[in-house]
Design an enzyme around this catalytic site. Structure first.
Site, PDB file in Angstrom:
ATOM      1  N   ASP A  91       2.135  -7.167  -4.052  1.00  0.00           N
ATOM      2  CA  ASP A  91       1.369  -7.144  -2.807  1.00  0.00           C
ATOM      3  C   ASP A  91       2.108  -8.151  -1.912  1.00  0.00           C
ATOM      4  O   ASP A  91       2.499  -9.232  -2.378  1.00  0.00           O
ATOM      5  CB  ASP A  91      -0.051  -7.634  -3.100  1.00  0.00           C
ATOM      6  CG  ASP A  91      -0.936  -7.570  -1.868  1.00  0.00           C
ATOM      7  OD1 ASP A  91      -1.891  -6.784  -1.881  1.00  0.00           O
ATOM      8  OD2 ASP A  91      -0.678  -8.315  -0.900  1.00  0.00           O
ATOM      9  N   THR A 100       4.707  -8.286  15.067  1.00  0.00           N
ATOM     10  CA  THR A 100       3.579  -9.029  14.530  1.00  0.00           C
ATOM     11  C   THR A 100       2.486  -8.046  14.100  1.00  0.00           C
ATOM     12  O   THR A 100       2.319  -7.020  14.766  1.00  0.00           O
ATOM     13  CB  THR A 100       3.122  -9.990  15.666  1.00  0.00           C
ATOM     14  OG1 THR A 100       2.942 -11.260  15.172  1.00  0.00           O
ATOM     15  CG2 THR A 100       1.922  -9.580  16.406  1.00  0.00           C
ATOM     16  N   THR A 109       0.811  -1.219   0.000  1.00  0.00           N
ATOM     17  CA  THR A 109       0.000   0.000   0.000  1.00  0.00           C
ATOM     18  C   THR A 109       0.842   1.266   0.000  1.00  0.00           C
ATOM     19  O   THR A 109       0.477   2.268  -0.628  1.00  0.00           O
ATOM     20  CB  THR A 109      -0.903  -0.007   1.255  1.00  0.00           C
ATOM     21  OG1 THR A 109      -1.696  -1.183   1.212  1.00  0.00           O
ATOM     22  CG2 THR A 109      -1.812   1.191   1.299  1.00  0.00           C
TER      23      THR A 109
HETATM   24  N1  ASP Z   1      -2.057  -6.121   0.906  1.00  0.00           N
HETATM   25  C1  ASP Z   1      -1.098  -5.093   1.184  1.00  0.00           C
HETATM   26  C2  ASP Z   1       0.271  -5.755   1.268  1.00  0.00           C
HETATM   27  O1  ASP Z   1       0.587  -6.345   2.254  1.00  0.00           O
HETATM   28  C3  ASP Z   1      -1.449  -4.389   2.422  1.00  0.00           C
HETATM   29  C4  ASP Z   1      -0.512  -3.312   2.852  1.00  0.00           C
HETATM   30  O2  ASP Z   1       0.436  -2.950   2.198  1.00  0.00           O
HETATM   31  O3  ASP Z   1      -0.730  -2.768   3.929  1.00  0.00           O
HETATM   32  O4  ASP Z   1       0.998  -5.693   0.314  1.00  0.00           O
END
Ligand code: ASP
Length: 345
Positions: free
Chosen positions: A56, A161, A13
């Site tokens: 991701d 975590t 993200t």
């Molecule tokens: N689905 C995303 C990831 O882990 C969520 C994030 O970046 O917070 O790549």
């Protein structure tokens, strides 16, 4: 000479911005000053690079960990610290894996990410990235560890975590205090850092993926347990037990685990509780596990247990005794016990 920090972008993200249709797409990291103009005020040099594929973090694999480690290994002498921008979902796994791969690390490697994309007005990404850079560039503080920075706290990577899919304070380190805090000032707790290494850096790159996690629940059936323990080519199992390491005492369960151990499968006992430790033998419900040769995981997180087991089995594939011993030692501060340097892992 100015300090230098390298940002390595992996995806997630944090690096996303909205396009004209409102959909999220990755932002070119070499334009980071456009997105976070405050970075122009930094007194250190920032360079950026990225993994071959921006992902991701649900798609993270040991192959990506190796790619990431190699980027840092190649640039190790050229920078004072490293900031990895990573999706939050598996960030604690990557932080744990890197902590094991980098033996005798003497520079900070700090992972961070965000809950809201950088391109969004209320994003937590801007602050996370700025603080992570400040910490990684700070030679005086000298943090010789793989860490994870999120919402004002710097955690030891292999103790952290993800605890929230919603809140900005999305990470916790239940069994070890944070190493630094960002408030009006950055405050460090150097007495909690790993000791400064005396030997040169070694980057280890072998992982054995033939492991699994067996999460216990009341009513789990012999069929499920047997199916998991008879997974082809299985080398290691992490049992997620109840409380301080307790499991059913029914003979079918104990016999299935004992049989797996006899077949050469390494079995580690990790608690389902977020805080606290496995204490084998504290209750009758863990005495049998101890007797048949299950290893107590102490206060390790599941993320650190998974990556440590893959790492040790990958590094010492033909030495089961060494593997079993190393799981009980603290290699990079991942469990609360004396740090052991003698096993050379
Ligand atoms: N689905 C995303 C990831 O882990 C969520 C994030 O970046 O917070 O790549």
């Amino acid at each position: 000479m100015k300090n230098k920090v390298l940002i390595v972008y992996t995806g997630g993200t944090i690096g996303m911005v909205q396009d004209e249709n409102g959909s999220l797409k990755p932002f070119p990291m070499d334009h980071i000053y456009d997105l976070v103009p405050e970075l122009k005020k930094c007194t250190y040099t920032i360079d950026t690079c990225q993994m071959d594929n921006i992902i991701d973090s649900s798609n993270m694999t040991p192959t990506c960990w190796i790619e990431l480690a190699e980027i840092i290994e190649r640039q190790y002498d050229n920078y004072d610290g490293f900031v990895i921008l990573h999706g939050t979902d598996t960030m604690a796994y990557t932080a744990s894996a890197l902590s094991f791969m980098f033996k005798n690390l003497s520079k900070p490697i700090i992972l961070t990410g965000s809950q809201l994309p950088m391109g969004v007005l209320r994003s937590d990404g801007r602050e996370n990235i700025i603080c992570a850079l400040e910490l990684a560039s700070c030679r005086e503080a000298y943090i010789p560890e793989v860490c994870l920075f999120f919402e004002n706290h710097l955690y030891r990577g292999n103790r952290s975590t993800k605890v929230s899919a919603e809140n900005f304070d999305a990470f916790c380190s239940f069994n070890y205090p944070s190493l630094a805090k960002a408030a009006i000032k950055l405050s460090f707790k150097p007495h909690l850092f790993l000791p400064k290494p005396v030997k040169p850096l070694e980057v280890r790159k072998s992982f054995d993926r033939n492991i699994t996690v067996l999460k216990l629940f009341p009513g789990i059936t012999p069929t499920v347990v047997e199916a998991i323990l008879h997974t082809p080519d299985l080398h290691g199992v992490i049992i997620e037990t109840f409380g301080s390491g307790n499991a059913p005492t029914e003979p079918w369960f104990i016999n299935a685990i004992a049989d797996a151990i006899k077949r050469g499968i390494v079995v580690l006992n990790v608690t389902q509780c977020k805080a606290g430790a496995v204490i084998m033998g504290q209750y009758e419900a863990s005495c049998e596990l101890s007797r048949i040769g299950v290893i107590g995981g102490n206060d390790i997180t599941l993320e650190a247990a998974v990556t440590k087991m893959m790492y040790i089995l990958g590094t010492y594939p033909n030495d089961l005794d060494h593997v079993r011993q190393s799981l009980q030692y603290s290699l990079r501060g991942e469990i609360t016990t004396t740090l052991n340097d003698s096993c050379n892992i």
